[in-house]
Write an enzyme that holds these catalytic residues in place. Structure first.
Site, PDB file in Angstrom:
ATOM      1  NE  ARG A 119       2.425   6.017   9.787  1.00  0.00           N
ATOM      2  CZ  ARG A 119       1.560   5.486   8.933  1.00  0.00           C
ATOM      3  NH1 ARG A 119       1.705   4.234   8.548  1.00  0.00           N
ATOM      4  NH2 ARG A 119       0.535   6.180   8.486  1.00  0.00           N
TER       5      ARG A 119
ATOM      6  CG  HIS B  32       5.030   0.927   3.215  1.00  0.00           C
ATOM      7  ND1 HIS B  32       4.392   2.060   2.770  1.00  0.00           N
ATOM      8  CD2 HIS B  32       4.520   0.676   4.452  1.00  0.00           C
ATOM      9  CE1 HIS B  32       3.555   2.489   3.675  1.00  0.00           C
ATOM     10  NE2 HIS B  32       3.593   1.661   4.717  1.00  0.00           N
TER      11      HIS B  32
ATOM     12  CG  HIS C  15      -0.230   0.104   2.541  1.00  0.00           C
ATOM     13  ND1 HIS C  15       0.414  -0.968   3.113  1.00  0.00           N
ATOM     14  CD2 HIS C  15      -0.061   1.139   3.403  1.00  0.00           C
ATOM     15  CE1 HIS C  15       0.945  -0.613   4.258  1.00  0.00           C
ATOM     16  NE2 HIS C  15       0.678   0.677   4.471  1.00  0.00           N
TER      17      HIS C  15
ATOM     18  CG  ASP D  96       1.643   5.183   4.769  1.00  0.00           C
ATOM     19  OD1 ASP D  96       1.216   4.043   5.021  1.00  0.00           O
ATOM     20  OD2 ASP D  96       2.778   5.578   5.116  1.00  0.00           O
TER      21      ASP D  96
END
Length: 320
Positions: A279, A264, A110, A112
């Site tokens: 993150r 990723h 995907h 993000d």
């Protein structure tokens, strides 16, 4: 720039860059990200970010506040509406996977948050606690994927648009009247977004295949079976190993990737061992189309026109 050192106007002297993948990824050393970055260094990191897609900064012992400060060097931080962050610190996502708290569905390829009209331009992930083995993150250069398509396929995709949705997160809402009502609220906040199937990177000008199996629902103006066949074909292109870089984490490592260029997938092979990561995501802009959107009449022909295309059609019960 690759495998060399460049003098910068920064007290940390030089920034060293070493390619670690053929199509993407570079390791960057010679900078302490816990300290403020001057403008020259910010510009250089942004340039490398767009060029390599994935930047790896080893030996960076950052607090959550320092990670957020790093991200703010490059833009406004965003809040993921379905993340594991806290109310008093919503911009910092904490992934603390361990027994009893399995990983979220991040093992699907995907980009993000493409369910947003303006997905993030970049994501920074910092490792804190790692399992003895496993827990790698795979990346794929979607410009390389696009360039690997045949000329005929590239022409076919030119001007097509696809619809993206936060469908994977809808499982977070319980199947109760309250849960359904709350999900409807988020559907109003984040209506389906339309993005070009092929975008152009705003920094490098390279064409990028911008569909992913987690959030892309269908190609506009196509029959469902045609759309699904094309998307499945394109999704499988990320499986080509040559386009990938598989990252093995060390503690206190920051990885900063370009959502406009790469996809990723975070591997879940470590559970129930513990993996703690922090993150942040940086606000982006609406993806740029590589070409103008094609007219719908050039994409699909109807044996019989759709009923809703006519104002004088028979009314349905829900319209009364």
């Amino acid at each position: 720039m690759d495998d060399g050192a460049v003098a910068l106007g920064n007290e940390t002297s030089t920034l060293s860059v070493k390619k670690v993948g053929v199509f993407l990824a570079a390791e960057v050393t010679g900078v302490d990200l816990a300290k403020p970055l001057d403008d020259t260094l910010k510009e250089e990191i942004l340039r490398l970010h767009a060029e390599h897609g994935v930047l790896i900064f080893p030996n960076q012992e950052l607090s959550g506040e320092q990670l957020k400060a790093f991200g703010r060097n490059f833009g406004e931080l965003t809040v993921h509406p379905f993340s594991s962050s806290t109310e008093d610190n919503p911009e910092l996502i904490i992934y603390d996977q361990k027994e009893g708290n399995p990983p979220p569905p991040t093992d699907i390829w995907h980009t993000d948050e493409t369910f947003r009209v303006a997905p993030p331009m970049g994501t920074a992930l910092c490792s804190k606690i790692l399992p003895d083995v496993g827990g790698n993150t795979a990346f794929c250069n979607m410009n390389a994927v696009y360039e690997g398509l045949s000329d005929k396929m590239q022409q076919f995709l030119s001007g097509l648009e696809a619809v993206h949705d936060f469908k994977p997160f809808k499982t977070l809402f319980p199947d109760t009247p309250e849960g359904i009502a709350r999900m409807r609220k988020f559907e109003d906040m984040y209506p389906k977004a339309t993005h070009p199937v092929v975008t152009v990177h705003p920094v490098t000008g390279k064409k990028v295949l911008f569909v992913n199996p987690q959030f892309t629902m269908y190609i506009k103006h196509m029959d469902e079976d045609e759309s699904r066949t094309i998307l499945d074909l394109l999704f499988r292109k990320t499986y080509i190993h040559e386009y990938q870089y598989r990252h093995r984490w060390d503690p206190n490592m920051l990885v900063f990737w370009d959502n406009r260029l790469v996809q990723h997938s975070a591997l879940h092979d470590y559970y129930p061992k513990r993996r703690l990561m922090e993150r942040i995501t940086i606000k982006g802009t609406a993806p740029l189309p590589a070409t103008d959107a094609v007219d719908s009449s050039e994409v699909r022909r109807y044996l019989s026109p759709p009923v809703m295309a006519f104002a004088n059609r028979q009314k349905r019960q829900h319209e009364t």
